[in-house]
Motif scaffolding. Structure first.
Motif, PDB file in Angstrom:
ATOM      1  N   VAL A  75       5.912   2.842   5.615  1.00  0.00           N
ATOM      2  CA  VAL A  75       5.329   2.823   4.278  1.00  0.00           C
ATOM      3  C   VAL A  75       3.950   3.471   4.297  1.00  0.00           C
ATOM      4  O   VAL A  75       3.270   3.519   5.331  1.00  0.00           O
ATOM      5  CB  VAL A  75       5.209   1.368   3.750  1.00  0.00           C
ATOM      6  CG1 VAL A  75       6.585   0.720   3.627  1.00  0.00           C
ATOM      7  CG2 VAL A  75       4.303   0.526   4.651  1.00  0.00           C
ATOM      8  N   SER A  78      -0.064   2.588  -0.124  1.00  0.00           N
ATOM      9  CA  SER A  78       0.233   1.815  -1.329  1.00  0.00           C
ATOM     10  C   SER A  78       1.513   0.999  -1.200  1.00  0.00           C
ATOM     11  O   SER A  78       1.892   0.296  -2.136  1.00  0.00           O
ATOM     12  CB  SER A  78       0.328   2.748  -2.542  1.00  0.00           C
ATOM     13  OG  SER A  78       1.399   3.663  -2.383  1.00  0.00           O
ATOM     14  N   ALA A  80       4.577   2.325  -0.645  1.00  0.00           N
ATOM     15  CA  ALA A  80       5.768   3.106  -0.972  1.00  0.00           C
ATOM     16  C   ALA A  80       6.487   3.523   0.312  1.00  0.00           C
ATOM     17  O   ALA A  80       5.845   3.891   1.307  1.00  0.00           O
ATOM     18  CB  ALA A  80       5.387   4.339  -1.779  1.00  0.00           C
ATOM     19  N   GLN A  81       7.806   3.473   0.267  1.00  0.00           N
ATOM     20  CA  GLN A  81       8.592   3.789   1.459  1.00  0.00           C
ATOM     21  C   GLN A  81       8.547   5.285   1.763  1.00  0.00           C
ATOM     22  O   GLN A  81       8.759   6.119   0.891  1.00  0.00           O
ATOM     23  CB  GLN A  81      10.040   3.342   1.259  1.00  0.00           C
ATOM     24  CG  GLN A  81      10.932   3.613   2.462  1.00  0.00           C
ATOM     25  CD  GLN A  81      12.277   2.928   2.337  1.00  0.00           C
ATOM     26  OE1 GLN A  81      12.353   1.702   2.335  1.00  0.00           O
ATOM     27  NE2 GLN A  81      13.348   3.713   2.222  1.00  0.00           N
ATOM     28  N   TRP A 248      -2.761  -0.448   2.579  1.00  0.00           N
ATOM     29  CA  TRP A 248      -1.534  -1.255   2.608  1.00  0.00           C
ATOM     30  C   TRP A 248      -1.911  -2.737   2.626  1.00  0.00           C
ATOM     31  O   TRP A 248      -2.770  -3.163   1.871  1.00  0.00           O
ATOM     32  CB  TRP A 248      -0.660  -0.834   3.788  1.00  0.00           C
ATOM     33  CG  TRP A 248       0.701  -1.485   3.816  1.00  0.00           C
ATOM     34  CD1 TRP A 248       1.598  -1.544   2.793  1.00  0.00           C
ATOM     35  CD2 TRP A 248       1.287  -2.173   4.916  1.00  0.00           C
ATOM     36  NE1 TRP A 248       2.713  -2.227   3.196  1.00  0.00           N
ATOM     37  CE2 TRP A 248       2.552  -2.622   4.486  1.00  0.00           C
ATOM     38  CE3 TRP A 248       0.867  -2.464   6.213  1.00  0.00           C
ATOM     39  CZ2 TRP A 248       3.399  -3.342   5.326  1.00  0.00           C
ATOM     40  CZ3 TRP A 248       1.710  -3.164   7.047  1.00  0.00           C
ATOM     41  CH2 TRP A 248       2.962  -3.596   6.613  1.00  0.00           C
TER      42      TRP A 248
END
Length: 402
Positions: A75, A78, A80-81, A248
């Motif tokens: 990830v 943020s 997101a993958q 993250w």
């Protein structure tokens, strides 16, 4: 009666005690901690080490404790993958390989050695070799004399320091530090490893099958000068500074760090020694030839080393010179090939630049769509498989009553 003092009650120590007891020795295990150490990361048991577990009759119990990990998700800052990777490739697992938590393995081995004497909350303070034994002075308990003393006490081995000299002569740092500790389960995803790569730093968090909590992992370049390995407050401050500004979930993970009951931080280092014994004193596992966490083979080396050492001593009738010589002859090639894995693996664990992260992410995205995917996976896992099986285990002598 052949008495053996083993320093360390993690993996190598109890495994060695199990085999020595089987061969008619009388082992005693001394452990600095007040109780069995529960913490730690997930560990792999592969190849020859799995054969050792089989010979101990513990495979079913090990299997019941399997982590059940399914995949890794990479990830961005943020959340997101970026890409995914299945557990087979991410962990280098193949076939019958087992993966469980280090604490679970320690409990299994301790349970299998209930009839072995354990001395918790104590440590070796001094050793004096004599003509027919080793006089040991403990930090807390009364002194005793043993026929043999074995250091199974890890990277910062007390036995190694007392018998061979300062650890600086034997530790080979690989340029990075690692930190592992427990965090609330809400930080993880069931049987999934979440990985956030940043330039020069990597953060991971995962939750194994049925676990109430999760484990956090941090990898970063070693400082020029860090706190002592016993200075936990200094280590936590170092980790917080090293990951300041990383996105993250890192700020929340660092907040949880201050309350973690099992915080661990140390350099990623190997132990390199020309010999693992002197007189009646020997070393096994990380104390003598730790391959570093980057190799993924520390647990396997400990299990195999314990078996080979006990078998060699038994075949030599307890004679330390002959037993230690046979142990080293059999183990050193196996150790060397497994230690070589560490630097190779570390390059993929911590990427130095944003460009390297983008390239790795692209390759992971493409992999499921490339022809010959299974062949590619085998090529990645082949060095690990070869290293894990690069020894022919000696036959076990017949059991002897203690």
């Amino acid at each position: 009666m052949r008495t053996v003092l083993i320093s360390g009650a993690s993996v190598a120590g109890p495994a060695l005690a199990w085999w020595l007891r089987r061969y008619g020795f009388r082992p005693t295990v001394v452990e600095r901690a007040p109780a069995l150490r529960e913490g730690g990361y997930k560990v792999d048991i592969r190849g020859a080490a799995l054969d050792v577990i089989d010979r101990m009759g513990l495979r079913d119990e090990v299997r019941r404790r399997d982590t059940g990990m399914r995949l890794a998700r990479f990830v961005n800052s943020s959340g997101a993958q970026l890409a995914t990777m299945d557990a087979q490739l991410f962990g280098g697992r193949e076939g019958d390989d087992a993966e469980l938590m280090r604490g679970d393995l320690a409990r299994i081995l301790a349970g299998a050695t209930r009839d072995v004497e354990y001395l918790f909350d104590d440590s070796i303070a001094a050793m004096t070799p004599t003509a027919d034994g080793v006089e040991v002075r403990f930090e807390r308990g009364p002194g005793r004399t043993f026929d043999l003393v074995i250091g199974a006490d890890g990277l910062h081995s007390t036995v190694r320091r007392l018998a061979f000299g300062p650890e600086s002569a034997y530790l080979r740092p690989l340029g990075h530090h690692i930190s592992i500790f427990s965090v609330p389960g809400e930080f993880g995803e069931d049987r999934t490893e979440l990985m956030h790569p940043a330039p020069g730093r990597t953060v991971g968090v995962y939750r194994t099958a049925g676990a109430a909590d999760a484990k956090a992992l941090f990898l970063f370049p070693s400082p020029e000068r860090g706190p002592d390995h016993r200075d936990v407050a200094g280590q936590k401050a170092l980790l917080a500074a090293a990951f300041g500004g990383v996105g993250w979930r890192v700020p929340r993970l660092l907040d949880a760090m201050w309350e973690a009951p099992d915080f661990y931080l140390d350099s990623i280092s190997q132990v390199r020694m020309d010999h693992w014994s002197t007189g009646r004193i020997g070393l096994v596992g990380d104390a003598g030839y730790g391959p570093s966490p980057a190799s993924g083979q520390g647990t396997s080396l400990s299990l195999v080393g314990a078996y080979v050492l006990a078998t060699s001593l038994a075949a030599a009738g307890g004679d330390p010179a002959a037993g230690f010589a046979d142990y080293e002859r059999r183990m050193r090639p196996f150790v060397e090939v497994n230690q070589r894995l560490a630097e190779r693996n570390l390059k993929g664990m911590v990427l130095r630049s944003a460009a390297q992260i983008r390239f790795q992410t692209l390759m992971l995205r493409m992999m499921p769509h490339l022809p010959g995917r299974e062949t590619m996976i085998r090529r990645v896992t082949e060095p690990i498989r070869k290293a894990a099986t690069a020894i022919t285990l000696p036959d076990a002598p017949a059991p002897r009553p203690a």
